[in-house]
Design an enzyme around this catalytic site. Structure first.
Site, PDB file in Angstrom:
ATOM      1  N   ASP A   8      46.948  -0.476 -71.892  1.00 52.24           N
ATOM      2  CA  ASP A   8      46.212   0.141 -70.999  1.00 52.24           C
ATOM      3  C   ASP A   8      46.832   1.009 -70.206  1.00 52.24           C
ATOM      4  OD1 ASP A   8      47.421  -1.388 -68.845  1.00 52.24           O
ATOM      5  OD2 ASP A   8      45.874  -2.689 -68.422  1.00 52.24           O
ATOM      6  N   CYS A  65      50.180  -4.157 -70.994  1.00 49.46           N
ATOM      7  CA  CYS A  65      49.687  -3.858 -69.919  1.00 49.46           C
ATOM      8  C   CYS A  65      50.341  -4.095 -68.437  1.00 49.46           C
ATOM      9  CB  CYS A  65      48.235  -4.736 -69.912  1.00 49.46           C
ATOM     10  SG  CYS A  65      48.529  -6.519 -69.614  1.00 49.46           S
ATOM     11  N   THR A  67      51.042  -6.673 -66.810  1.00 50.73           N
ATOM     12  CA  THR A  67      51.787  -8.019 -67.058  1.00 50.73           C
ATOM     13  C   THR A  67      51.876  -8.417 -68.225  1.00 50.73           C
ATOM     14  OG1 THR A  67      49.750  -9.175 -66.880  1.00 50.73           O
ATOM     15  CG2 THR A  67      50.703  -8.811 -64.817  1.00 50.73           C
ATOM     16  N   HIS A  98      59.977 -19.610 -84.526  1.00 44.60           N
ATOM     17  CA  HIS A  98      59.319 -20.856 -84.442  1.00 44.60           C
ATOM     18  C   HIS A  98      57.785 -20.793 -84.462  1.00 44.60           C
ATOM     19  CE1 HIS A  98      62.830 -23.110 -82.831  1.00 44.60           C
ATOM     20  NE2 HIS A  98      63.356 -22.455 -83.870  1.00 44.60           N
ATOM     21  N   ARG A 109      54.925  -3.536 -65.833  1.00 45.55           N
ATOM     22  CA  ARG A 109      55.090  -3.801 -64.252  1.00 45.55           C
ATOM     23  C   ARG A 109      56.288  -5.071 -64.123  1.00 45.55           C
ATOM     24  NH1 ARG A 109      48.986  -3.475 -62.748  1.00 45.55           N
ATOM     25  NH2 ARG A 109      48.525  -1.006 -62.750  1.00 45.55           N
ATOM     26  N   ARG A 132      59.520 -27.200 -90.917  1.00 45.27           N
ATOM     27  CA  ARG A 132      58.673 -27.994 -89.862  1.00 45.27           C
ATOM     28  C   ARG A 132      57.988 -27.012 -88.851  1.00 45.27           C
ATOM     29  NH1 ARG A 132      63.721 -26.758 -87.202  1.00 45.27           N
ATOM     30  NH2 ARG A 132      63.619 -26.725 -84.941  1.00 45.27           N
ATOM     31  N   HIS A 133      58.163 -25.895 -88.616  1.00 40.57           N
ATOM     32  CA  HIS A 133      57.455 -25.006 -87.741  1.00 40.57           C
ATOM     33  C   HIS A 133      56.122 -24.641 -88.372  1.00 40.57           C
ATOM     34  CE1 HIS A 133      60.800 -24.696 -85.245  1.00 40.57           C
ATOM     35  NE2 HIS A 133      61.736 -24.281 -86.235  1.00 40.57           N
ATOM     36  N   ARG A 136      53.187 -27.107 -87.264  1.00 41.51           N
ATOM     37  CA  ARG A 136      52.684 -26.657 -85.912  1.00 41.51           C
ATOM     38  C   ARG A 136      51.734 -25.364 -85.807  1.00 41.51           C
ATOM     39  NH1 ARG A 136      58.877 -28.122 -84.377  1.00 41.51           N
ATOM     40  NH2 ARG A 136      58.651 -30.446 -84.560  1.00 41.51           N
TER      41      ARG A 136
HETATM   42  C1  RB5 Z   1      45.528  -3.558 -64.574  1.00 39.70           C
HETATM   43  O1  RB5 Z   1      45.483  -3.173 -63.208  1.00 39.70           O
HETATM   44  C2  RB5 Z   1      46.136  -4.818 -64.756  1.00 39.70           C
HETATM   45  O2  RB5 Z   1      45.168  -5.830 -64.344  1.00 39.70           O
HETATM   46  C3  RB5 Z   1      46.404  -5.143 -66.358  1.00 39.70           C
HETATM   47  O3  RB5 Z   1      47.072  -4.038 -66.752  1.00 39.70           O
HETATM   48  C4  RB5 Z   1      47.019  -6.467 -66.868  1.00 39.70           C
HETATM   49  O4  RB5 Z   1      48.231  -6.600 -65.851  1.00 39.70           O
HETATM   50  C5  RB5 Z   1      46.182  -7.627 -66.730  1.00 39.70           C
HETATM   51  O5  RB5 Z   1      46.676  -8.518 -67.246  1.00 39.70           O
END
Ligand code: RB5
Length: 149
Positions: A8, A65, A67, A98, A109, A132-133, A136
């Site tokens: 994104d 993205c 996070t 695994h 970020r 074994r994996h 699962r």
């Molecule tokens: C965008 O601001 C942010 O929400 C997106 O990049 C992401 O971190 C969502 O999980």
């Protein structure tokens, strides 16, 4: 390998850096966007890369993205996709060995460029161990099948 990239607006620069890096490693890269810092919705790009794996267009995916979480959640809604958010190389290696992960997700970020490259190395160099994996991983598929309409 053929590696698909999706991201994104929070991750355009890191995606471009990693695409150059992965190309230099000798892989073919496919860019599913976005390539603008204008605000977009991460599920769209998680879905594009997940569908490209399903169709066989690419072998593995790298999603980024802010996070890594939102875009991985989107990809994981597609049956057969195992997208793992990793912020260090150990989990990136283990999730292939695994969990047979087919997508690496990262947060632009969260990780810097140098760490992201090490995480990518670990993901691309690892091999699924099976054995074994597989039991699962098959259980994950069973869960998907349980909720199919
Ligand atoms: C965008 O601001 C942010 O929400 C997106 O990049 C992401 O971190 C969502 O999980």
């Amino acid at each position: 390998m053929k590696i698909g990239f999706g991201n994104d607006h929070a991750a355009v620069e890191l995606k471009e850096t990693l695409m150059r890096y992965v190309s230099e490693l000798g892989h073919e890269c496919v860019d599913f966007g976005t390539n603008s810092t204008d605000s977009v919705d991460y599920p769209e790009y998680g879905l594009k890369v997940a569908e490209a794996i399903k169709s066989g267009e690419i072998d593995k995916g790298i999603l980024i993205c802010g996070t890594g979480i939102g875009i991985s959640l989107a990809a994981n809604k597609v049956p057969g996709i195992r997208a793992a958010v990793c912020s260090e190389p150990f989990t990136a290696k283990m999730t292939v060995q695994h969990n047979n992960a087919n997508i690496l997700a990262m947060g632009a970020r969260v990780v810097g460029e140098g760490l992201a490259k090490l995480i990518v190395d670990a993901f691309l160099e690892a091999t699924y161990e099976g054995g074994r994996h597989q039991i699962r991983v098959d259980m994950l598929t069973d869960i998907e099948n349980k909720y199919k309409e």
